[in-house]
Design a protein around this motif. Structure first.
Motif, PDB file in Angstrom:
ATOM      1  N   VAL A 124       1.606   2.389   3.859  1.00  0.00           N
ATOM      2  CA  VAL A 124       2.315   1.562   4.591  1.00  0.00           C
ATOM      3  C   VAL A 124       3.596   0.507   3.770  1.00  0.00           C
ATOM      4  CG1 VAL A 124       2.832  -0.400   6.593  1.00  0.00           C
ATOM      5  CG2 VAL A 124       0.990   0.988   6.230  1.00  0.00           C
ATOM      6  N   THR A 146      -7.818  -5.383  12.392  1.00  0.00           N
ATOM      7  CA  THR A 146      -9.123  -5.457  11.975  1.00  0.00           C
ATOM      8  C   THR A 146      -9.755  -5.904  12.902  1.00  0.00           C
ATOM      9  OG1 THR A 146      -7.629  -7.339  10.029  1.00  0.00           O
ATOM     10  CG2 THR A 146      -9.482  -7.726  10.596  1.00  0.00           C
ATOM     11  N   PHE A 177      -2.844 -14.275   9.946  1.00  0.00           N
ATOM     12  CA  PHE A 177      -2.428 -14.125   8.453  1.00  0.00           C
ATOM     13  C   PHE A 177      -1.098 -15.441   8.711  1.00  0.00           C
ATOM     14  CE2 PHE A 177       0.631 -14.237   4.427  1.00  0.00           C
ATOM     15  CZ  PHE A 177      -0.316 -14.360   3.639  1.00  0.00           C
ATOM     16  N   ALA A 205       1.730  -6.050   6.573  1.00  0.00           N
ATOM     17  CA  ALA A 205       0.585  -5.125   6.473  1.00  0.00           C
ATOM     18  C   ALA A 205      -0.314  -5.432   5.277  1.00  0.00           C
ATOM     19  CB  ALA A 205       1.096  -3.613   6.149  1.00  0.00           C
ATOM     20  N   ILE A 206      -1.535  -6.218   5.748  1.00  0.00           N
ATOM     21  CA  ILE A 206      -2.409  -6.808   4.506  1.00  0.00           C
ATOM     22  C   ILE A 206      -3.044  -6.849   5.029  1.00  0.00           C
ATOM     23  CG2 ILE A 206      -0.457  -8.665   2.963  1.00  0.00           C
ATOM     24  CD1 ILE A 206      -1.536 -10.320   4.881  1.00  0.00           C
ATOM     25  N   CYS A 226       6.317  -8.678  -0.753  1.00  0.00           N
ATOM     26  CA  CYS A 226       5.275  -9.682  -1.322  1.00  0.00           C
ATOM     27  C   CYS A 226       3.656  -8.585  -1.522  1.00  0.00           C
ATOM     28  CB  CYS A 226       5.035 -10.716  -0.319  1.00  0.00           C
ATOM     29  SG  CYS A 226       6.789 -11.719  -0.410  1.00  0.00           S
ATOM     30  N   HIS A 227       3.382  -9.543  -2.493  1.00  0.00           N
ATOM     31  CA  HIS A 227       1.651  -8.851  -2.221  1.00  0.00           C
ATOM     32  C   HIS A 227       0.948  -9.791  -2.249  1.00  0.00           C
ATOM     33  CE1 HIS A 227       3.000  -8.963  -6.804  1.00  0.00           C
ATOM     34  NE2 HIS A 227       3.784  -7.833  -5.731  1.00  0.00           N
ATOM     35  N   VAL A 264       2.021  -0.716  16.581  1.00  0.00           N
ATOM     36  CA  VAL A 264       2.364   0.228  15.994  1.00  0.00           C
ATOM     37  C   VAL A 264       1.446   1.057  16.003  1.00  0.00           C
ATOM     38  CG1 VAL A 264       2.490   0.582  12.865  1.00  0.00           C
ATOM     39  CG2 VAL A 264       3.947  -1.478  13.842  1.00  0.00           C
ATOM     40  N   GLY A 265      -0.350   1.004  15.730  1.00  0.00           N
ATOM     41  CA  GLY A 265      -1.029   2.061  16.066  1.00  0.00           C
ATOM     42  C   GLY A 265      -0.801   3.371  16.647  1.00  0.00           C
ATOM     43  N   GLY A 306      -1.361  -4.529  10.456  1.00  0.00           N
ATOM     44  CA  GLY A 306      -2.428  -5.230  10.644  1.00  0.00           C
ATOM     45  C   GLY A 306      -3.343  -4.583  11.658  1.00  0.00           C
ATOM     46  N   SER A 322       0.805  -1.140  -0.272  1.00  0.00           N
ATOM     47  CA  SER A 322       0.094   0.001  -0.198  1.00  0.00           C
ATOM     48  C   SER A 322       0.815   1.281   0.095  1.00  0.00           C
ATOM     49  CB  SER A 322      -0.545   0.314   1.494  1.00  0.00           C
ATOM     50  OG  SER A 322      -0.170  -0.188   2.541  1.00  0.00           O
TER      51      SER A 322
HETATM   52  P1  NAD Z   1      -3.895  -1.843   2.125  1.00  0.00           P
HETATM   53  O1  NAD Z   1      -5.798  -2.958   2.926  1.00  0.00           O
HETATM   54  O2  NAD Z   1      -4.127  -1.048   1.501  1.00  0.00           O
HETATM   55  O3  NAD Z   1      -3.737  -3.401   0.643  1.00  0.00           O
HETATM   56  C1  NAD Z   1      -3.589  -4.672   1.510  1.00  0.00           C
HETATM   57  C2  NAD Z   1      -2.519  -4.649   0.454  1.00  0.00           C
HETATM   58  O4  NAD Z   1      -1.832  -6.938   0.410  1.00  0.00           O
HETATM   59  C3  NAD Z   1      -2.041  -5.069  -0.723  1.00  0.00           C
HETATM   60  O5  NAD Z   1      -0.797  -4.792  -0.775  1.00  0.00           O
HETATM   61  C4  NAD Z   1      -2.119  -6.334  -0.730  1.00  0.00           C
HETATM   62  O6  NAD Z   1      -1.484  -6.697  -2.314  1.00  0.00           O
HETATM   63  C5  NAD Z   1      -1.196  -7.096   0.058  1.00  0.00           C
HETATM   64  N1  NAD Z   1      -2.009  -8.573  -0.088  1.00  0.00           N
HETATM   65  C6  NAD Z   1      -3.482  -8.717   0.232  1.00  0.00           C
HETATM   66  N2  NAD Z   1      -3.735  -9.971   0.610  1.00  0.00           N
HETATM   67  C7  NAD Z   1      -2.061 -10.609   1.208  1.00  0.00           C
HETATM   68  C8  NAD Z   1      -1.031 -12.035   0.893  1.00  0.00           C
HETATM   69  N3  NAD Z   1      -1.851 -12.994   0.761  1.00  0.00           N
HETATM   70  N4  NAD Z   1      -0.394 -12.034   0.577  1.00  0.00           N
HETATM   71  C9  NAD Z   1       0.172 -11.197   0.463  1.00  0.00           C
HETATM   72  N5  NAD Z   1      -0.196  -9.786   0.398  1.00  0.00           N
HETATM   73  C10 NAD Z   1      -1.111  -9.785   0.778  1.00  0.00           C
HETATM   74  O7  NAD Z   1      -2.796  -2.065   3.354  1.00  0.00           O
HETATM   75  P2  NAD Z   1      -3.202  -0.976   3.743  1.00  0.00           P
HETATM   76  O8  NAD Z   1      -3.523   0.239   4.207  1.00  0.00           O
HETATM   77  O9  NAD Z   1      -1.034  -0.405   4.211  1.00  0.00           O
HETATM   78  O10 NAD Z   1      -3.200  -1.771   5.721  1.00  0.00           O
HETATM   79  C11 NAD Z   1      -2.664  -2.835   5.831  1.00  0.00           C
HETATM   80  C12 NAD Z   1      -3.576  -3.794   7.297  1.00  0.00           C
HETATM   81  O11 NAD Z   1      -2.576  -2.252   7.651  1.00  0.00           O
HETATM   82  C13 NAD Z   1      -4.786  -3.254   7.543  1.00  0.00           C
HETATM   83  O12 NAD Z   1      -5.021  -3.383   8.830  1.00  0.00           O
HETATM   84  C14 NAD Z   1      -4.809  -2.076   8.156  1.00  0.00           C
HETATM   85  O13 NAD Z   1      -6.017  -1.766   9.004  1.00  0.00           O
HETATM   86  C15 NAD Z   1      -3.573  -1.623   9.394  1.00  0.00           C
HETATM   87  N6  NAD Z   1      -2.913  -0.144   8.555  1.00  0.00           N
HETATM   88  C16 NAD Z   1      -2.578   0.147  10.355  1.00  0.00           C
HETATM   89  C17 NAD Z   1      -2.443   1.451  10.623  1.00  0.00           C
HETATM   90  C18 NAD Z   1      -1.876   1.516  11.936  1.00  0.00           C
HETATM   91  O14 NAD Z   1      -1.390   2.521  12.280  1.00  0.00           O
HETATM   92  N7  NAD Z   1      -1.132   0.656  12.755  1.00  0.00           N
HETATM   93  C19 NAD Z   1      -2.074   2.260   9.692  1.00  0.00           C
HETATM   94  C20 NAD Z   1      -2.305   2.160   8.216  1.00  0.00           C
HETATM   95  C21 NAD Z   1      -2.798   0.398   7.959  1.00  0.00           C
END
Ligand code: NAD
Length: 292
Positions: A169, A235, A217, A211-212, A191-192, A271-272, A233, A166
């Motif tokens: 992150v 959720t 997972f 960060a997926i 990886c993605h 991280v939050g 992550g 993303s």
């Molecule tokens: P996103 O939701 O925009 O995208 C998910 C990413 O994961 C994509 O790049 C996708 O290719 C990859 N992905 C999905 N399934 C996969 C798999 N099976 N194997 C490998 N890669 C896979 O990503 P984001 O916005 O960075 O959010 C990811 C997580 O981090 C979410 O749970 C979000 O809530 C969390 N987040 C937390 C904070 C924090 O402050 N702690 C900040 C931002 C995001």
């Protein structure tokens, strides 16, 4: 196993920031002022934005929350951004994402003055980050760097596997950790969703940044002994036993993976909390830049 305690580290950072604010006040300098715009009534977004505003108050910043209705037009939002861009009293501001579907997110982020873009999402700031020039590093990657630095986790020469690409992150994390910087100099594999045989990569990783957004997972059989794990992550899973009806779950099966880890972040409390602390740090930085 050492827990990378984001809650405690964020509290330390906020204390340091509060001290800085006190100094600014005592020297008759301007106090940092963060504004946040939120469009619509999404529950999670409101929680996040309120937490940011409250955090400002606790460290002595001024804060302004601008709440716009769900049917605000793109033009109205852009006009609001222009007002904040030209308001000398505002050092930095954020537009809480996601935005309603009828508003073009990219257009909105492009409208923010890069000097006030404390989220670090403007292409100018992303470009500077990629070139390792001074800028606002977006809060979540910035928080991860800070956590690794404060716990003295060695990254130089290590193999880092970042899960997720993303813009907020995965992508910046992979760039930053490969750069020549205090927390960096790593060999990074990203990886993605389309990565084949993902486990082959994670098993070779010294450090994994997950960060997926898929709860639990990353399992123990996917990591090697003494791995360092950063779980980004978050959720919300329904949980009737909780007062608010949900619990927060990370991308990592913490119970089993922590047994093989040298360092690991918990969820919640990893991280939050760092993300909010680093947003405050960026706002302080914006204020110091405008003061000087
Ligand atoms: P996103 O939701 O925009 O995208 C998910 C990413 O994961 C994509 O790049 C996708 O290719 C990859 N992905 C999905 N399934 C996969 C798999 N099976 N194997 C490998 N890669 C896979 O990503 P984001 O916005 O960075 O959010 C990811 C997580 O981090 C979410 O749970 C979000 O809530 C969390 N987040 C937390 C904070 C924090 O402050 N702690 C900040 C931002 C995001």
């Amino acid at each position: 196993m050492t827990l990378l305690d984001g809650k405690k580290t964020a509290a330390d950072i906020k204390e340091e920031i509060a001290l800085e604010v006190k100094n600014l006040k005592e020297n008759g300098k301007k106090t940092p002022h963060l504004a946040a715009i939120i469009v619509g009534n999404d529950g999670a977004s409101l929680t996040y934005v309120n937490a940011k505003v409250k955090a400002c108050e606790r460290v002595g910043f001024e804060s302004t929350l601008i709440r716009l209705t769900e049917n605000t037009t793109e033009l109205e939002l852009l006009n609001q951004i222009t007002s904040l861009n030209i308001d000398d009293n505002i050092d930095g501001f954020i537009v809480q994402l996601p935005l309603p579907k009828h508003i073009n997110e990219q257009k909105v982020l492009m409208a923010v003055d890069p000097k006030k873009d404390v989220d670090g999402f403007h292409p100018t700031n992303v470009g500077k980050m990629a070139l390792n020039l001074p800028t606002f590093i977006s809060a979540t990657p910035f928080g991860i760097l800070e956590l690794l630095e404060r716990y003295k986790v060695e990254t130089s020469g290590k193999h880092v596997v970042v899960l997720g690409r993303s813009h907020i992150v995965g992508s910046p994390m992979s760039i930053l950790l490969s750069q020549k910087r205090t927390v960096g100099n790593a060999t990074v594999t990203m990886c993605h969703r389309r990565t084949k045989n993902l486990k082959e990569f994670t098993l070779k990783a010294d450090i994994i940044v997950a960060a997926i957004g898929i709860p639990e997972f990353l399992k123990a059989d996917m990591v090697k002994e003494n791995v360092t794990v950063i779980d980004v992550g978050i959720t919300r899973l329904a949980d009737a036993s909780k007062k608010n009806g949900f619990r927060l779950v990370g991308d990592v099966a913490f119970e089993e993976v922590s047994k093989k880890s040298e360092f690991i972040t918990p969820v919640p409390g990893g991280v939050g909390p760092m993300t909010i602390a680093m947003l405050l740090k960026n706002t302080l930085l914006a204020c110091q830049r405008s003061n000087s």
